[in-house]
Design a protein around this motif. Structure first.
Motif, PDB file in Angstrom:
ATOM      1  N   THR A   6       0.857  -1.190   0.000  1.00  0.00           N
ATOM      2  CA  THR A   6       0.000   0.000   0.000  1.00  0.00           C
ATOM      3  C   THR A   6       0.892   1.239   0.000  1.00  0.00           C
ATOM      4  OG1 THR A   6      -0.150   0.115   2.431  1.00  0.00           O
ATOM      5  CG2 THR A   6      -1.850  -1.168   1.281  1.00  0.00           C
ATOM      6  N   ALA A  40       0.597  -6.923  -5.624  1.00  0.00           N
ATOM      7  CA  ALA A  40      -0.500  -5.987  -5.807  1.00  0.00           C
ATOM      8  C   ALA A  40      -0.191  -4.710  -5.038  1.00  0.00           C
ATOM      9  CB  ALA A  40      -1.820  -6.590  -5.309  1.00  0.00           C
ATOM     10  N   TYR A  42      -2.174  -1.078  -3.630  1.00  0.00           N
ATOM     11  CA  TYR A  42      -3.328  -0.201  -3.417  1.00  0.00           C
ATOM     12  C   TYR A  42      -2.771   1.186  -3.127  1.00  0.00           C
ATOM     13  CZ  TYR A  42      -6.424  -4.270  -3.030  1.00  0.00           C
ATOM     14  OH  TYR A  42      -7.145  -5.418  -3.279  1.00  0.00           O
ATOM     15  N   GLU A  56      -1.209  -6.506 -10.035  1.00  0.00           N
ATOM     16  CA  GLU A  56      -2.459  -5.759  -9.817  1.00  0.00           C
ATOM     17  C   GLU A  56      -2.120  -4.362  -9.317  1.00  0.00           C
ATOM     18  OE1 GLU A  56      -5.028  -7.614  -6.945  1.00  0.00           O
ATOM     19  OE2 GLU A  56      -4.125  -9.569  -7.321  1.00  0.00           O
ATOM     20  N   THR A  57      -2.880  -3.389  -9.811  1.00  0.00           N
ATOM     21  CA  THR A  57      -2.804  -2.031  -9.268  1.00  0.00           C
ATOM     22  C   THR A  57      -4.229  -1.548  -9.016  1.00  0.00           C
ATOM     23  OG1 THR A  57      -0.816  -1.590 -10.568  1.00  0.00           O
ATOM     24  CG2 THR A  57      -1.944   0.303  -9.597  1.00  0.00           C
ATOM     25  N   HIS A  58      -4.493  -1.082  -7.806  1.00  0.00           N
ATOM     26  CA  HIS A  58      -5.819  -0.596  -7.424  1.00  0.00           C
ATOM     27  C   HIS A  58      -5.689   0.854  -6.963  1.00  0.00           C
ATOM     28  CE1 HIS A  58      -7.337  -4.804  -7.285  1.00  0.00           C
ATOM     29  NE2 HIS A  58      -6.117  -5.058  -6.832  1.00  0.00           N
ATOM     30  N   ILE A  60      -7.302   3.821  -5.107  1.00  0.00           N
ATOM     31  CA  ILE A  60      -8.336   3.955  -4.091  1.00  0.00           C
ATOM     32  C   ILE A  60      -8.163   5.282  -3.367  1.00  0.00           C
ATOM     33  CG2 ILE A  60      -8.511   1.459  -3.740  1.00  0.00           C
ATOM     34  CD1 ILE A  60      -6.861   1.844  -1.152  1.00  0.00           C
ATOM     35  N   ARG A  78     -10.667  -6.507   0.259  1.00  0.00           N
ATOM     36  CA  ARG A  78     -10.094  -7.532  -0.614  1.00  0.00           C
ATOM     37  C   ARG A  78     -10.732  -8.877  -0.301  1.00  0.00           C
ATOM     38  NH1 ARG A  78      -5.594  -7.822  -4.030  1.00  0.00           N
ATOM     39  NH2 ARG A  78      -4.879  -9.963  -4.411  1.00  0.00           N
TER      40      ARG A  78
END
Length: 237
Positions: A6, A40, A42, A56-58, A60, A78
């Motif tokens: 994160t 990943a 976030y 993965e890239t989120h 937020i 998640r």
């Protein structure tokens, strides 16, 4: 298994000396990939995510100013449990060993910063009339460092999310009076310590007793360049 990172764009200065957070996470991602993890991120920063070797890239956002709040977002949103949270300055050399029958995995117990961060924060909470809130205590304890965090127990996870948010909302009008590092550590780490203790949760940590004083060595699985270790001239691997 996915290593979940994160990054929240800081709204205030965390260290007196600048650290290149992107250089650190690149090395953390490289280490995670070498031992076989998917990765990943976030984040609320497109520029930070740009060029990172991620599965993965989120993107937020949330209402909280404390930098660990995106960990709470991941725990709450998640799906599944085939992941663990990982700080951007943990560099792997072996895969972690997890078992579903352990309630909680975390990095290690902090025993070296109680008087610098936790004690002053708890004293200020008491002076603001917030000390009777469940789980606060001024008894000195080793505090869970959540540089690595995996919660298998759903009730523990639910309580942690609930009381993290409730704690933040109770103190938000006083945030300017607190050390940001102390407040973040208390709400994100000390609170989890007290909840897991109250639930008699089973746990395992990876940074063992010989490393507790300053996180100055690698453990069996990774090296966590906690705090100011990042601004010392040391090899990253």
């Amino acid at each position: 298994m996915t290593a979940v990172f994160t990054y929240k764009e800081p709204s205030y200065r965390i260290y007196e000396v600048n650290t290149d957070q992107k250089a650190w996470i690149k090395r953390a991602i490289e280490g995670a990939r070498k031992v076989g993890y998917s990765t990943a991120l976030y984040t609320d920063s497109e520029s930070f995510a740009e060029g990172l070797d991620l599965d993965e890239t989120h993107f937020i956002s949330d209402e909280y100013t404390l930098w660990d709040s995106f960990k709470i977002y991941v725990l709450e949103n998640r799906s599944g449990n085939d992941y663990f949270l990982c700080d951007n300055d943990c560099v792997f050399h072996n895969r972690l060993e997890f078992s579903d029958d352990i309630d909680l995995y975390f990095d290690g117990f902090e025993v070296d910063i109680w008087h610098n961060y936790y004690k002053p924060t708890l004293n200020l909470l008491e002076s603001k009339g917030l000390f009777n809130y469940p789980f606060w205590s001024k008894d000195e304890v080793g505090v869970t460092n959540i540089g690595i965090l995996k919660i298998n127990n759903e009730e523990l996870k639910r309580r942690y999310i609930h009381y993290w948010k409730r704690s933040y909302n109770l103190v938000k009008e006083f945030k300017s009076e607190f050390s940001k590092i102390g407040l973040t550590a208390t709400i994100s780490q000390f609170l989890l310590t007290k909840i897991m203790t109250s639930m008699n949760s089973s746990y395992k940590c990876f940074t063992t007793e010989k490393h507790y004083s300053n996180w100055s060595e690698s453990n069996k699985y990774y090296r966590h360049y906690r705090g100011y270790l990042k601004v010392k001239k040391q090899s990253l691997i």
